[in-house]
Design a protein around this motif. Structure first.
Motif, mmCIF file in Angstrom:
data_model
loop_
_atom_site.group_PDB
_atom_site.id
_atom_site.type_symbol
_atom_site.label_atom_id
_atom_site.label_comp_id
_atom_site.label_asym_id
_atom_site.label_seq_id
_atom_site.Cartn_x
_atom_site.Cartn_y
_atom_site.Cartn_z
ATOM 1 N N ASP A 2 6.477 12.057 -1.449
ATOM 2 C CA ASP A 2 6.546 11.347 -2.718
ATOM 3 C C ASP A 2 5.375 10.374 -2.856
ATOM 4 O OD1 ASP A 2 8.926 12.635 -3.292
ATOM 5 O OD2 ASP A 2 10.145 11.046 -2.382
ATOM 6 N N ALA A 3 5.018 10.115 -4.096
ATOM 7 C CA ALA A 3 4.008 9.098 -4.392
ATOM 8 C C ALA A 3 4.727 7.758 -4.520
ATOM 9 C CB ALA A 3 3.271 9.445 -5.685
ATOM 10 N N ASP A 4 4.604 6.915 -3.495
ATOM 11 C CA ASP A 4 5.384 5.680 -3.431
ATOM 12 C C ASP A 4 4.546 4.416 -3.630
ATOM 13 O OD1 ASP A 4 7.982 6.864 -2.709
ATOM 14 O OD2 ASP A 4 6.964 7.416 -0.844
ATOM 15 N N LEU A 5 3.222 4.522 -3.665
ATOM 16 C CA LEU A 5 2.398 3.324 -3.692
ATOM 17 C C LEU A 5 2.660 2.488 -4.948
ATOM 18 C CD1 LEU A 5 0.243 1.677 -2.253
ATOM 19 C CD2 LEU A 5 -1.501 3.030 -3.442
ATOM 20 N N GLY A 6 2.832 3.130 -6.093
ATOM 21 C CA GLY A 6 3.066 2.398 -7.327
ATOM 22 C C GLY A 6 4.353 1.604 -7.319
ATOM 23 N N GLU A 7 5.299 1.993 -6.474
ATOM 24 C CA GLU A 7 6.567 1.282 -6.383
ATOM 25 C C GLU A 7 6.434 -0.020 -5.610
ATOM 26 O OE1 GLU A 7 11.064 1.979 -4.481
ATOM 27 O OE2 GLU A 7 9.634 3.650 -4.638
ATOM 28 N N PHE A 8 5.468 -0.077 -4.685
ATOM 29 C CA PHE A 8 5.366 -1.229 -3.795
ATOM 30 C C PHE A 8 4.100 -2.068 -3.998
ATOM 31 C CE2 PHE A 8 7.920 1.929 -1.449
ATOM 32 C CZ PHE A 8 9.091 1.197 -1.312
ATOM 33 N N LEU A 9 3.068 -1.496 -4.584
ATOM 34 C CA LEU A 9 1.827 -2.242 -4.793
ATOM 35 C C LEU A 9 2.037 -3.278 -5.891
ATOM 36 C CD1 LEU A 9 -1.229 -2.451 -4.079
ATOM 37 C CD2 LEU A 9 -1.640 -0.896 -6.002
ATOM 38 N N LEU A 10 1.860 -4.550 -5.551
ATOM 39 C CA LEU A 10 2.041 -5.623 -6.523
ATOM 40 C C LEU A 10 0.771 -5.794 -7.347
ATOM 41 C CD1 LEU A 10 3.808 -8.251 -4.246
ATOM 42 C CD2 LEU A 10 4.852 -6.460 -5.660
ATOM 43 N N THR A 11 0.921 -5.819 -8.656
ATOM 44 C CA THR A 11 -0.222 -6.032 -9.562
ATOM 45 C C THR A 11 0.214 -7.072 -10.583
ATOM 46 O OG1 THR A 11 0.503 -4.149 -10.907
ATOM 47 C CG2 THR A 11 -1.163 -3.717 -9.237
ATOM 48 N N THR A 12 0.122 -8.319 -10.190
ATOM 49 C CA THR A 12 0.681 -9.419 -10.966
ATOM 50 C C THR A 12 -0.410 -10.151 -11.735
ATOM 51 O OG1 THR A 12 2.239 -9.707 -9.134
ATOM 52 C CG2 THR A 12 2.218 -11.394 -10.829
ATOM 53 N N VAL A 13 -0.115 -10.505 -12.982
ATOM 54 C CA VAL A 13 -1.065 -11.224 -13.828
ATOM 55 C C VAL A 13 -0.770 -12.722 -13.759
ATOM 56 C CG1 VAL A 13 -1.889 -11.578 -16.190
ATOM 57 C CG2 VAL A 13 -1.400 -9.270 -15.365
ATOM 58 N N TRP A 14 -1.840 -13.496 -13.524
ATOM 59 C CA TRP A 14 -1.752 -14.949 -13.451
ATOM 60 C C TRP A 14 -2.673 -15.562 -14.497
ATOM 61 C CZ3 TRP A 14 1.352 -17.304 -9.641
ATOM 62 C CH2 TRP A 14 1.903 -16.415 -8.718
ATOM 63 N N GLN A 15 -2.275 -16.711 -14.999
ATOM 64 C CA GLN A 15 -3.058 -17.355 -16.038
ATOM 65 C C GLN A 15 -4.168 -18.233 -15.478
ATOM 66 O OE1 GLN A 15 -0.330 -19.383 -18.655
ATOM 67 N NE2 GLN A 15 0.652 -17.509 -19.323
ATOM 68 N N GLU A 16 -4.058 -18.651 -14.229
ATOM 69 C CA GLU A 16 -5.067 -19.540 -13.681
ATOM 70 C C GLU A 16 -5.335 -19.236 -12.214
ATOM 71 O OE1 GLU A 16 -4.145 -23.659 -14.113
ATOM 72 O OE2 GLU A 16 -4.098 -23.594 -16.299
ATOM 73 N N TYR A 17 -6.595 -19.404 -11.822
ATOM 74 C CA TYR A 17 -6.994 -19.359 -10.424
ATOM 75 C C TYR A 17 -7.925 -20.536 -10.185
ATOM 76 C CZ TYR A 17 -9.523 -18.086 -6.200
ATOM 77 O OH TYR A 17 -10.098 -18.122 -4.953
ATOM 78 N N ASN A 18 -7.560 -21.406 -9.252
ATOM 79 C CA ASN A 18 -8.307 -22.640 -9.042
ATOM 80 C C ASN A 18 -9.012 -22.689 -7.694
ATOM 81 O OD1 ASN A 18 -7.382 -23.716 -11.537
ATOM 82 N ND2 ASN A 18 -5.440 -24.238 -10.564
ATOM 83 N N GLY A 19 -9.165 -21.557 -7.049
ATOM 84 C CA GLY A 19 -9.754 -21.540 -5.719
ATOM 85 C C GLY A 19 -11.230 -21.218 -5.714
ATOM 86 N N ALA A 20 -11.790 -21.165 -4.517
ATOM 87 C CA ALA A 20 -13.195 -20.820 -4.343
ATOM 88 C C ALA A 20 -13.404 -19.334 -4.591
ATOM 89 C CB ALA A 20 -13.647 -21.185 -2.930
ATOM 90 N N THR A 21 -14.637 -18.968 -4.906
ATOM 91 C CA THR A 21 -14.969 -17.568 -5.191
ATOM 92 C C THR A 21 -15.927 -16.995 -4.154
ATOM 93 O OG1 THR A 21 -16.770 -18.259 -6.648
ATOM 94 C CG2 THR A 21 -14.616 -17.889 -7.656
ATOM 95 N N ASP A 22 -16.019 -17.652 -2.988
ATOM 96 C CA ASP A 22 -16.940 -17.202 -1.945
ATOM 97 C C ASP A 22 -16.222 -16.535 -0.782
ATOM 98 O OD1 ASP A 22 -15.626 -19.344 -0.919
ATOM 99 O OD2 ASP A 22 -17.426 -20.495 -0.367
ATOM 100 N N GLY A 23 -14.967 -16.172 -0.984
ATOM 101 C CA GLY A 23 -14.214 -15.532 0.095
ATOM 102 C C GLY A 23 -13.272 -16.470 0.815
ATOM 103 N N THR A 24 -13.349 -17.755 0.526
ATOM 104 C CA THR A 24 -12.463 -18.713 1.190
ATOM 105 C C THR A 24 -11.242 -19.047 0.344
ATOM 106 O OG1 THR A 24 -13.708 -20.584 0.284
ATOM 107 C CG2 THR A 24 -14.406 -19.731 2.426
ATOM 108 N N GLY A 25 -11.146 -18.481 -0.850
ATOM 109 C CA GLY A 25 -9.992 -18.724 -1.705
ATOM 110 C C GLY A 25 -8.749 -18.044 -1.149
ATOM 111 N N MET A 26 -7.597 -18.520 -1.587
ATOM 112 C CA MET A 26 -6.329 -18.005 -1.097
ATOM 113 C C MET A 26 -5.414 -17.636 -2.260
ATOM 114 S SD MET A 26 -6.790 -18.130 2.130
ATOM 115 C CE MET A 26 -5.133 -17.725 2.675
ATOM 116 N N LYS A 27 -4.359 -16.872 -1.946
ATOM 117 C CA LYS A 27 -3.369 -16.538 -2.965
ATOM 118 C C LYS A 27 -2.690 -17.800 -3.499
ATOM 119 C CE LYS A 27 -1.407 -13.660 -0.111
ATOM 120 N NZ LYS A 27 -0.438 -12.719 0.485
#
Length: 292
Positions: free
Chosen positions: A143-168
């Protein structure tokens, strides 16, 4: 003295012709000696030009887990500003625990516009079916199960760094539209379980759930303002941004081995002026700019 009859040989026709000639001469003399009152005003160089509506969408991976960073995941950047579609994100080795944050900047130039986001050509594939996956699903299943478990969530803001040191945890204001429960309060990042549930107040959508919201067959999603009305984008040169968290939770295990998800993410804009019901008309009838 004898009268000469030739001197009086004047026919009626000759007499009328002579009088007509005198009348024409008099009329001509009148034109040269009088004039009507007159005036003249002008509006010169009149031009009517149609306005323009042009949208640009920029997508940047701003943060990711360390493995993704080490593989150059933060180098992914794409700008869509033409009729031709732009190649998007390509991830061919995602594993449980991997995550990345992609931020989209939407700019509408020249005139303000409403923006609709939708998915097209959403597809899942079972792909390879190695022995560890068979042990979980059964030998006959793939079965193709990835779409059931892969989270693809939309957020209105991201306030972290953009050089790889940012976090969820640098994400906040989870977009309430992309949750099953419309009463969910937008919160900062919370660790979800396999179904995307954090607690009673927070839910992260899976790829399948997000597609159900964005599917073009369901008219996609018109970006809203805080009052729930279609947001006006492009006024005063403002740029609208939202961020997409893609995450495969640690707990998923072998059930998704070899599986894949693919889709087109399509952005459309329509003018704000004289448009009380955006995206309700056919494409041929609406001044629309589309970017995929």
């Amino acid at each position: 003295m004898t009268d000469d009859p030739k001197l009086y040989d004047l026919s009626r026709r000759k007499m009328l012709a002579g009088l007509g000639a005198i009348g024409l001469a008099s009329a001509g003399a009148g034109l040269g000696t009088s004039a009507y009152f007159s005036d003249r005003e002008e509006f010169e160089n009149n031009t009517l030009a149609a306005g323009t509506l042009d949208m640009t969408v920029t997508a940047d991976v701003v943060a990711a887990n360390q493995y993704w960073v080490n593989q150059g995941g933060l180098d992914v950047s794409a700008v869509a500003d033409a009729q031709d579609a732009v190649m998007g994100l390509q991830i061919d080795d995602i594993k449980p625990g991997d995550w990345g944050i992609i931020c989209f900047e939407i700019e509408v130039g020249d005139n303000p516009g409403y923006v609709q986001v939708c998915t097209e050509n959403f597809a899942e594939d079972g792909g390879d079916n190695p022995e560890p996956e068979q042990a979980v699903e059964g030998d006959a299943d793939n079965d193709a199960d990835l779409g059931e478990f892969l989270l693809t969530t939309v957020w209105q803001e991201y306030n972290g760094a953009t050089d790889g040191t940012g976090m969820k945890t640098d994400l906040n204001i989870l977009d309430p539209v992309f949750n099953n429960n419309s009463d969910i309060v937008p919160l900062a990042y919370g660790e979800p379980d396999l179904d995307g549930v954090v607690d009673a107040d927070q839910h992260h959508t899976t790829a399948r759930e997000a597609n159900a919201i964005l599917d073009v067959a369901n008219d996609g999603y018109i970006i809203k303002d805080d009052a729930g009305e279609p947001a006006v984008i492009g006024s005063d040169a403002e740029v609208y941004e939202f961020c997409l968290l893609i995450e495969l939770p640690y707990e998923v295990g072998n059930v998704v081995q070899g599986d894949s998800v693919s889709f087109d993410l399509v952005f459309k804009t329509e003018q704000v002026r004289n448009n009380e019901t955006p995206f309700m008309n056919d494409v041929e009838e609406s001044p629309t700019n589309e970017t995929a």
